[in-house]
Design a protein around this motif. Structure first.
Motif, PDB file in Angstrom:
ATOM      1  N   GLY A 205      -1.907   5.824  11.327  1.00  0.00           N
ATOM      2  CA  GLY A 205      -2.930   5.296  10.446  1.00  0.00           C
ATOM      3  C   GLY A 205      -3.392   3.901  10.819  1.00  0.00           C
ATOM      4  O   GLY A 205      -3.000   3.330  11.847  1.00  0.00           O
ATOM      5  N   ASP A 206      -4.228   3.345   9.973  1.00  0.00           N
ATOM      6  CA  ASP A 206      -4.811   2.027  10.215  1.00  0.00           C
ATOM      7  C   ASP A 206      -3.798   0.917   9.950  1.00  0.00           C
ATOM      8  O   ASP A 206      -2.738   1.143   9.361  1.00  0.00           O
ATOM      9  CB  ASP A 206      -6.028   1.818   9.314  1.00  0.00           C
ATOM     10  N   ALA A 207      -4.168  -0.285  10.363  1.00  0.00           N
ATOM     11  CA  ALA A 207      -3.359  -1.460  10.047  1.00  0.00           C
ATOM     12  C   ALA A 207      -3.373  -1.680   8.532  1.00  0.00           C
ATOM     13  O   ALA A 207      -4.274  -1.225   7.817  1.00  0.00           O
ATOM     14  CB  ALA A 207      -3.895  -2.684  10.766  1.00  0.00           C
ATOM     15  N   ALA A 208      -2.376  -2.386   8.058  1.00  0.00           N
ATOM     16  CA  ALA A 208      -2.253  -2.621   6.616  1.00  0.00           C
ATOM     17  C   ALA A 208      -1.662  -3.996   6.366  1.00  0.00           C
ATOM     18  O   ALA A 208      -1.094  -4.627   7.269  1.00  0.00           O
ATOM     19  CB  ALA A 208      -1.359  -1.552   5.984  1.00  0.00           C
ATOM     20  N   TRP A 209      -1.799  -4.451   5.136  1.00  0.00           N
ATOM     21  CA  TRP A 209      -1.155  -5.675   4.702  1.00  0.00           C
ATOM     22  C   TRP A 209       0.187  -5.311   4.075  1.00  0.00           C
ATOM     23  O   TRP A 209       0.246  -4.589   3.076  1.00  0.00           O
ATOM     24  CB  TRP A 209      -2.026  -6.412   3.690  1.00  0.00           C
ATOM     25  N   LEU A 210       1.258  -5.803   4.688  1.00  0.00           N
ATOM     26  CA  LEU A 210       2.606  -5.575   4.170  1.00  0.00           C
ATOM     27  C   LEU A 210       2.907  -6.655   3.135  1.00  0.00           C
ATOM     28  O   LEU A 210       2.822  -7.845   3.423  1.00  0.00           O
ATOM     29  CB  LEU A 210       3.628  -5.630   5.304  1.00  0.00           C
ATOM     30  N   VAL A 211       3.277  -6.231   1.923  1.00  0.00           N
ATOM     31  CA  VAL A 211       3.497  -7.153   0.806  1.00  0.00           C
ATOM     32  C   VAL A 211       4.983  -7.146   0.459  1.00  0.00           C
ATOM     33  O   VAL A 211       5.551  -6.088   0.170  1.00  0.00           O
ATOM     34  CB  VAL A 211       2.662  -6.725  -0.418  1.00  0.00           C
ATOM     35  N   THR A 212       5.626  -8.312   0.491  1.00  0.00           N
ATOM     36  CA  THR A 212       7.084  -8.365   0.311  1.00  0.00           C
ATOM     37  C   THR A 212       7.540  -9.093  -0.945  1.00  0.00           C
ATOM     38  O   THR A 212       8.686  -8.929  -1.354  1.00  0.00           O
ATOM     39  CB  THR A 212       7.738  -9.061   1.524  1.00  0.00           C
ATOM     40  N   GLY A 213       6.702  -9.919  -1.544  1.00  0.00           N
ATOM     41  CA  GLY A 213       7.115 -10.698  -2.710  1.00  0.00           C
ATOM     42  C   GLY A 213       7.160  -9.874  -3.982  1.00  0.00           C
ATOM     43  O   GLY A 213       6.333  -8.980  -4.195  1.00  0.00           O
ATOM     44  N   TYR A 214       8.117 -10.151  -4.835  1.00  0.00           N
ATOM     45  CA  TYR A 214       8.310  -9.398  -6.070  1.00  0.00           C
ATOM     46  C   TYR A 214       7.045  -9.394  -6.930  1.00  0.00           C
ATOM     47  O   TYR A 214       6.563  -8.335  -7.349  1.00  0.00           O
ATOM     48  CB  TYR A 214       9.483  -9.998  -6.838  1.00  0.00           C
ATOM     49  N   GLU A 215       6.495 -10.564  -7.205  1.00  0.00           N
ATOM     50  CA  GLU A 215       5.324 -10.642  -8.082  1.00  0.00           C
ATOM     51  C   GLU A 215       4.102  -9.991  -7.446  1.00  0.00           C
ATOM     52  O   GLU A 215       3.306  -9.342  -8.133  1.00  0.00           O
ATOM     53  CB  GLU A 215       5.030 -12.096  -8.452  1.00  0.00           C
ATOM     54  N   ASP A 216       3.950 -10.150  -6.133  1.00  0.00           N
ATOM     55  CA  ASP A 216       2.804  -9.533  -5.461  1.00  0.00           C
ATOM     56  C   ASP A 216       2.913  -8.007  -5.471  1.00  0.00           C
ATOM     57  O   ASP A 216       1.908  -7.297  -5.622  1.00  0.00           O
ATOM     58  CB  ASP A 216       2.692 -10.038  -4.021  1.00  0.00           C
ATOM     59  N   VAL A 217       4.125  -7.480  -5.304  1.00  0.00           N
ATOM     60  CA  VAL A 217       4.298  -6.025  -5.364  1.00  0.00           C
ATOM     61  C   VAL A 217       3.969  -5.519  -6.767  1.00  0.00           C
ATOM     62  O   VAL A 217       3.310  -4.476  -6.935  1.00  0.00           O
ATOM     63  CB  VAL A 217       5.734  -5.635  -4.953  1.00  0.00           C
TER      64      VAL A 217
END
Length: 375
Positions: free
Chosen positions: A18-30
């Protein structure tokens, strides 16, 4: 993950498919991804949606439906998972776990995964949904095929498309049978009380319970048992204080990922700023649940298992309206599995050195190939 977290908790990554993506790791951001209407699980392409494994189904489940339909089906499932049903299911689960462990003790086998965790989870699912025990192995094969990475599947293995068709036909027949002759299971009550549901909605609910209620629970139970066997002090604490088992299960769920720490892809449908990055419609984000559950900004000494920990709830089951509806069933199975093992088999131990425990690759669910134990 530490590098991503140190740079703001969000990073552009390219997955194998698939395409590139933004990986989100922070608790509040998730939590933001799970709760804001700017993010959606609908309208994703099998070709472009980012993922770690090939050929996995990305659409059609409850979590990928339109918001209004998703909310409706959540309400229906919640209505049928009554306190009385859960109490009865726990009693059944306790008897099933006792039986499975006793069979393992009497046999020459040592593998907890195949002898205990898988059949236990499958039997509990069968009791809930109304799948006869003789039909459960075939249903298990279909579910496993749906979760298998198509790029590593053996040429002779059942493909996901065939499994999808077969399981779909089975669910249709199950619903038809319960309409003709209701019993006391979940599907019968769903049909009896589901006058406001279209046929495809009934199928979606039952299909989701079957696919989500077997392998994920079985393999999480095996991983929790492994972690316990590597933590003798924690085992001693829980044997002495069984009332702490629910808290320990929550902590184990927080620190042990279901699928390698990565969540499912979400599509951005409205402009939004997340982790200092301006996202635009069409972008993909992948919430890293495993990383969020170890966020040091939320959890002190995050990798330590503390049954009495008082902190924000973990995200292993999602968040908000995307919180897993089967979570209470999964928690119950894990509590029963751990509680019965520690109570009835105080001498349980690994039958091999920890480094000899083998892991299975090629599935959407991060899993042990086997877990040799001595009871």
């Amino acid at each position: 993950m530490d590098e991503v977290r140190g740079s703001g908790g969000i990073a552009r990554v390219q997955y194998p498919y698939g395409d590139a993506a933004w990986l989100v790791t922070g608790y509040e951001d998730v939590r933001t991804v799970y709760s804001q209407k700017a993010f959606s699980r609908t309208g994703m392409s099998q070709d472009t949606a980012p993922r770690l494994t090939a050929g996995l189904l990305l659409q059609g489940g409850i979590g990928s439906l339109d918001d209004s339909i998703h909310t409706k089906l959540r309400r229906v499932i919640g209505r049928e998972l009554t306190a009385g049903r859960m109490t009865a299911l726990r009693a059944t689960a306790e008897a099933l776990m006792t039986r499975r462990l006793a069979e393992l003790e009497r046999s020459a086998a040592t593998d907890y995964v195949s002898a205990v965790a898988k059949p236990f989870s499958l039997n509990v699912l069968g009791e809930l949904v109304g799948i006869p025990e003789a039909e459960q192995p075939e249903v298990a094969d279909w579910v496993s095929a749906l979760l298998t990475d198509a790029s590593v599947a053996d040429a002779g293995a059942r493909g996901a498309d065939a499994a999808l068709q077969d399981l779909g036909k089975y669910v249709l027949r199950l619903i038809a049978d319960r309409k003709a002759a209701p019993t006391g299971d979940f599907v019968s009550d769903l049909v009896r009380h589901g006058d406001d549901l279209a046929k495809w909605e009934l199928v979606t609910v039952v299909f989701a319970l079957i696919v989500g209620g077997y392998e994920s629970s079985a393999h999480m139970l095996s991983k929790l048992v492994l972690r316990l066997l590597l933590s003798p002090d924690l085992c001693s604490e829980l044997r002495a204080h069984p009332d702490r088992i629910p808290g320990a299960v929550d902590e184990l769920l927080r620190t042990i990922a279901l699928a390698g720490g990565e969540g499912l892809p979400w599509r951005v449908r409205e402009p939004i700023r997340l982790g200092g990055v301006d996202l635009v419609p069409g972008d993909y984000v992948v919430p890293a649940i495993g990383a969020a559950n170890l966020d040091p900004a939320v959890y002190t000494d995050p990798e330590r298992i503390d049954p009495a920990r008082s902190a924000k709830p973990h995200l292993a089951f999602g968040y908000g309206t995307r919180y897993c509806l089967g979570s209470q069933i999964a928690r119950m199975e894990l509590e029963v599995g751990i509680g019965t093992l520690l109570r009835d088999y105080p001498g349980v131990r690994l039958a091999v050195a920890p480094e000899q425990v083998r892991w299975h690759s090629g599935s959407a669910v991060w899993q042990l190939a086997e877990l040799p134990v001595c009871l």
